[in-house]
Design a protein around this motif. Sequence first.
Motif, PDB file in Angstrom:
ATOM      1  N   GLU A  96       0.855  -1.186   0.000  1.00 54.51           N
ATOM      2  CA  GLU A  96       0.000   0.000   0.000  1.00 54.51           C
ATOM      3  C   GLU A  96       0.893   1.238   0.000  1.00 54.51           C
ATOM      4  O   GLU A  96       1.852   1.323   0.776  1.00 54.51           O
ATOM      5  N   LYS A  97       0.597   2.193  -0.845  1.00 52.34           N
ATOM      6  CA  LYS A  97       1.500   3.321  -1.087  1.00 52.34           C
ATOM      7  C   LYS A  97       1.743   4.165   0.156  1.00 52.34           C
ATOM      8  O   LYS A  97       2.878   4.540   0.458  1.00 52.34           O
ATOM      9  N   ARG A  98       0.687   4.492   0.930  1.00 47.63           N
ATOM     10  CA  ARG A  98       0.842   5.412   2.060  1.00 47.63           C
ATOM     11  C   ARG A  98       1.481   4.740   3.264  1.00 47.63           C
ATOM     12  O   ARG A  98       2.378   5.296   3.900  1.00 47.63           O
ATOM     13  N   THR A  99       1.032   3.524   3.597  1.00 45.34           N
ATOM     14  CA  THR A  99       1.478   2.881   4.839  1.00 45.34           C
ATOM     15  C   THR A  99       2.606   1.868   4.647  1.00 45.34           C
ATOM     16  O   THR A  99       3.266   1.493   5.608  1.00 45.34           O
ATOM     17  N   GLY A 100       2.798   1.409   3.406  1.00 47.18           N
ATOM     18  CA  GLY A 100       3.792   0.372   3.161  1.00 47.18           C
ATOM     19  C   GLY A 100       3.303  -1.014   3.534  1.00 47.18           C
ATOM     20  O   GLY A 100       4.068  -1.975   3.513  1.00 47.18           O
ATOM     21  N   GLU A 101       2.002  -1.124   3.872  1.00 50.27           N
ATOM     22  CA  GLU A 101       1.436  -2.410   4.245  1.00 50.27           C
ATOM     23  C   GLU A 101       1.443  -3.366   3.057  1.00 50.27           C
ATOM     24  O   GLU A 101       1.032  -3.001   1.954  1.00 50.27           O
ATOM     25  N   SER A 102       1.905  -4.605   3.291  1.00 49.58           N
ATOM     26  CA  SER A 102       1.914  -5.610   2.232  1.00 49.58           C
ATOM     27  C   SER A 102       0.494  -6.084   1.964  1.00 49.58           C
ATOM     28  O   SER A 102      -0.280  -6.331   2.896  1.00 49.58           O
ATOM     29  N   LEU A 103       0.169  -6.231   0.684  1.00 47.93           N
ATOM     30  CA  LEU A 103      -1.163  -6.703   0.319  1.00 47.93           C
ATOM     31  C   LEU A 103      -1.342  -8.152   0.768  1.00 47.93           C
ATOM     32  O   LEU A 103      -2.239  -8.488   1.515  1.00 47.93           O
ATOM     33  N   CYS A 104      -0.481  -9.023   0.307  1.00 47.51           N
ATOM     34  CA  CYS A 104      -0.391 -10.416   0.742  1.00 47.51           C
ATOM     35  C   CYS A 104       0.773 -11.031  -0.019  1.00 47.51           C
ATOM     36  O   CYS A 104       1.356 -10.392  -0.905  1.00 47.51           O
ATOM     37  N   SER A 105       1.118 -12.239   0.302  1.00 51.94           N
ATOM     38  CA  SER A 105       2.259 -12.876  -0.353  1.00 51.94           C
ATOM     39  C   SER A 105       1.826 -13.420  -1.706  1.00 51.94           C
ATOM     40  O   SER A 105       1.224 -14.496  -1.789  1.00 51.94           O
ATOM     41  N   THR A 106       2.121 -12.671  -2.754  1.00 52.85           N
ATOM     42  CA  THR A 106       1.708 -13.075  -4.098  1.00 52.85           C
ATOM     43  C   THR A 106       2.935 -13.174  -5.015  1.00 52.85           C
ATOM     44  O   THR A 106       3.460 -14.247  -5.233  1.00 52.85           O
ATOM     45  N   ILE A 107       3.365 -12.029  -5.529  1.00 52.12           N
ATOM     46  CA  ILE A 107       4.486 -11.996  -6.469  1.00 52.12           C
ATOM     47  C   ILE A 107       5.612 -11.142  -5.904  1.00 52.12           C
ATOM     48  O   ILE A 107       5.384 -10.019  -5.437  1.00 52.12           O
ATOM     49  N   PHE A 108       6.818 -11.684  -5.928  1.00 52.17           N
ATOM     50  CA  PHE A 108       8.013 -10.977  -5.469  1.00 52.17           C
ATOM     51  C   PHE A 108       9.037 -10.957  -6.609  1.00 52.17           C
ATOM     52  O   PHE A 108       9.267 -11.981  -7.252  1.00 52.17           O
ATOM     53  N   ILE A 109       9.630  -9.803  -6.829  1.00 52.36           N
ATOM     54  CA  ILE A 109      10.680  -9.658  -7.839  1.00 52.36           C
ATOM     55  C   ILE A 109      11.977  -9.336  -7.103  1.00 52.36           C
ATOM     56  O   ILE A 109      12.030  -8.395  -6.298  1.00 52.36           O
ATOM     57  N   ILE A 110      13.017 -10.104  -7.371  1.00 48.42           N
ATOM     58  CA  ILE A 110      14.287  -9.943  -6.659  1.00 48.42           C
ATOM     59  C   ILE A 110      15.427  -9.831  -7.661  1.00 48.42           C
ATOM     60  O   ILE A 110      15.559 -10.669  -8.556  1.00 48.42           O
ATOM     61  N   PHE A 111      16.245  -8.777  -7.502  1.00 51.74           N
ATOM     62  CA  PHE A 111      17.417  -8.602  -8.350  1.00 51.74           C
ATOM     63  C   PHE A 111      18.681  -8.730  -7.501  1.00 51.74           C
ATOM     64  O   PHE A 111      18.779  -8.135  -6.427  1.00 51.74           O
ATOM     65  N   ALA A 112      19.632  -9.501  -7.990  1.00 49.17           N
ATOM     66  CA  ALA A 112      20.971  -9.544  -7.389  1.00 49.17           C
ATOM     67  C   ALA A 112      21.917  -8.937  -8.423  1.00 49.17           C
ATOM     68  O   ALA A 112      22.199  -9.557  -9.451  1.00 49.17           O
ATOM     69  N   GLU A 113      22.383  -7.722  -8.149  1.00 47.80           N
ATOM     70  CA  GLU A 113      23.150  -6.952  -9.129  1.00 47.80           C
ATOM     71  C   GLU A 113      24.645  -7.201  -8.969  1.00 47.80           C
ATOM     72  O   GLU A 113      25.332  -6.519  -8.203  1.00 47.80           O
ATOM     73  N   LEU A 114      25.158  -8.171  -9.695  1.00 50.21           N
ATOM     74  CA  LEU A 114      26.584  -8.480  -9.603  1.00 50.21           C
ATOM     75  C   LEU A 114      27.442  -7.364 -10.171  1.00 50.21           C
ATOM     76  O   LEU A 114      28.640  -7.288  -9.871  1.00 50.21           O
ATOM     77  N   GLY A 115      26.852  -6.490 -10.968  1.00 52.18           N
ATOM     78  CA  GLY A 115      27.588  -5.339 -11.494  1.00 52.18           C
ATOM     79  C   GLY A 115      28.027  -4.374 -10.412  1.00 52.18           C
ATOM     80  O   GLY A 115      28.926  -3.561 -10.624  1.00 52.18           O
ATOM     81  N   ARG A 116      27.413  -4.449  -9.240  1.00 50.82           N
ATOM     82  CA  ARG A 116      27.780  -3.579  -8.125  1.00 50.82           C
ATOM     83  C   ARG A 116      28.778  -4.247  -7.179  1.00 50.82           C
ATOM     84  O   ARG A 116      29.300  -3.602  -6.276  1.00 50.82           O
ATOM     85  N   PHE A 117      29.015  -5.525  -7.375  1.00 48.85           N
ATOM     86  CA  PHE A 117      29.868  -6.267  -6.442  1.00 48.85           C
ATOM     87  C   PHE A 117      31.331  -6.104  -6.854  1.00 48.85           C
ATOM     88  O   PHE A 117      31.743  -6.529  -7.933  1.00 48.85           O
ATOM     89  N   THR A 118      32.131  -5.498  -5.983  1.00 51.06           N
ATOM     90  CA  THR A 118      33.520  -5.164  -6.332  1.00 51.06           C
ATOM     91  C   THR A 118      34.561  -5.828  -5.434  1.00 51.06           C
ATOM     92  O   THR A 118      35.750  -5.554  -5.567  1.00 51.06           O
TER      93      THR A 118
END
Length: 245
Positions: free
Chosen positions: A161-183
């Motif tokens: 939810e935009k104002r409170t940050g409350e999660s709607l429910c556990s549905t879809i999660f997108i996760i990025f691991a950016e190896l371009g930042r790993f030095t």
Amino acid sequence: MNKTMNYFQAKQNIEERVFVDLLSDSGFKAVYADPANKHLLINLLNNVLPDDVHVSDIVEYRDREQQTDTIFSKKTILDLVCRDSAGNIFGIEVQKKVDKDFAKRCVYYASGQYHSQLSSGGRYSELHPVYELAFLEEKYPHRDESEWDSEHIVSHYHLTEKRTGESLCSTIFIIFAELGRFTKSAEDCVTTRDKLFYWFKHAGDERESPSWRDDPEMQALVTATEIAAFPAEKMDIYIKDFMTL
């Protein structure tokens, strides 16, 4: 004849390397899509998933080709799709280049997996969360780049939810691991997670195994990426996958 030449050219290219490139489709699948390496896949997932999600076992390696709704729908083939003992579904991709529509692509993939769980008459209560994970060779462009560095390369996105940050429910999660930042160098890697990220980024260029003998999990991963140790059948599959690069 051309196909035969391509096969032997790929074989020659492979023989010049010691370890697979985990950021290539062929290298990633050779290691993590192999059920014999299930423990390595579990370790990979648990190092990038949110803290409140823990994978204890992988019970299914699913079809990587998503079924389309109509003959006109876009067909997608993921690098790896699996399901854990809690019913969570994980779609995993490795990506060399990040374009402006990459996030949309990830949501499209994850939505397809979420949608595919129910057939006619199925109950919405039967739906399980879907996690789409992408290991990126490049940096993903964030609104505030100062928030991201070698210590903060994993981002988690989900419905809130935009104002409170409350999660709607556990549905879809997108996760990025950016190896371009790993030095970090191999010597600077202390945690298993740092070592994992280092090996993901550099395995394809390494000639020798890092001195991580105090970390059995990483030793197992290094061994699994060693090309010369592949059985003949697995090597043949790897070469054919490598030809598509």
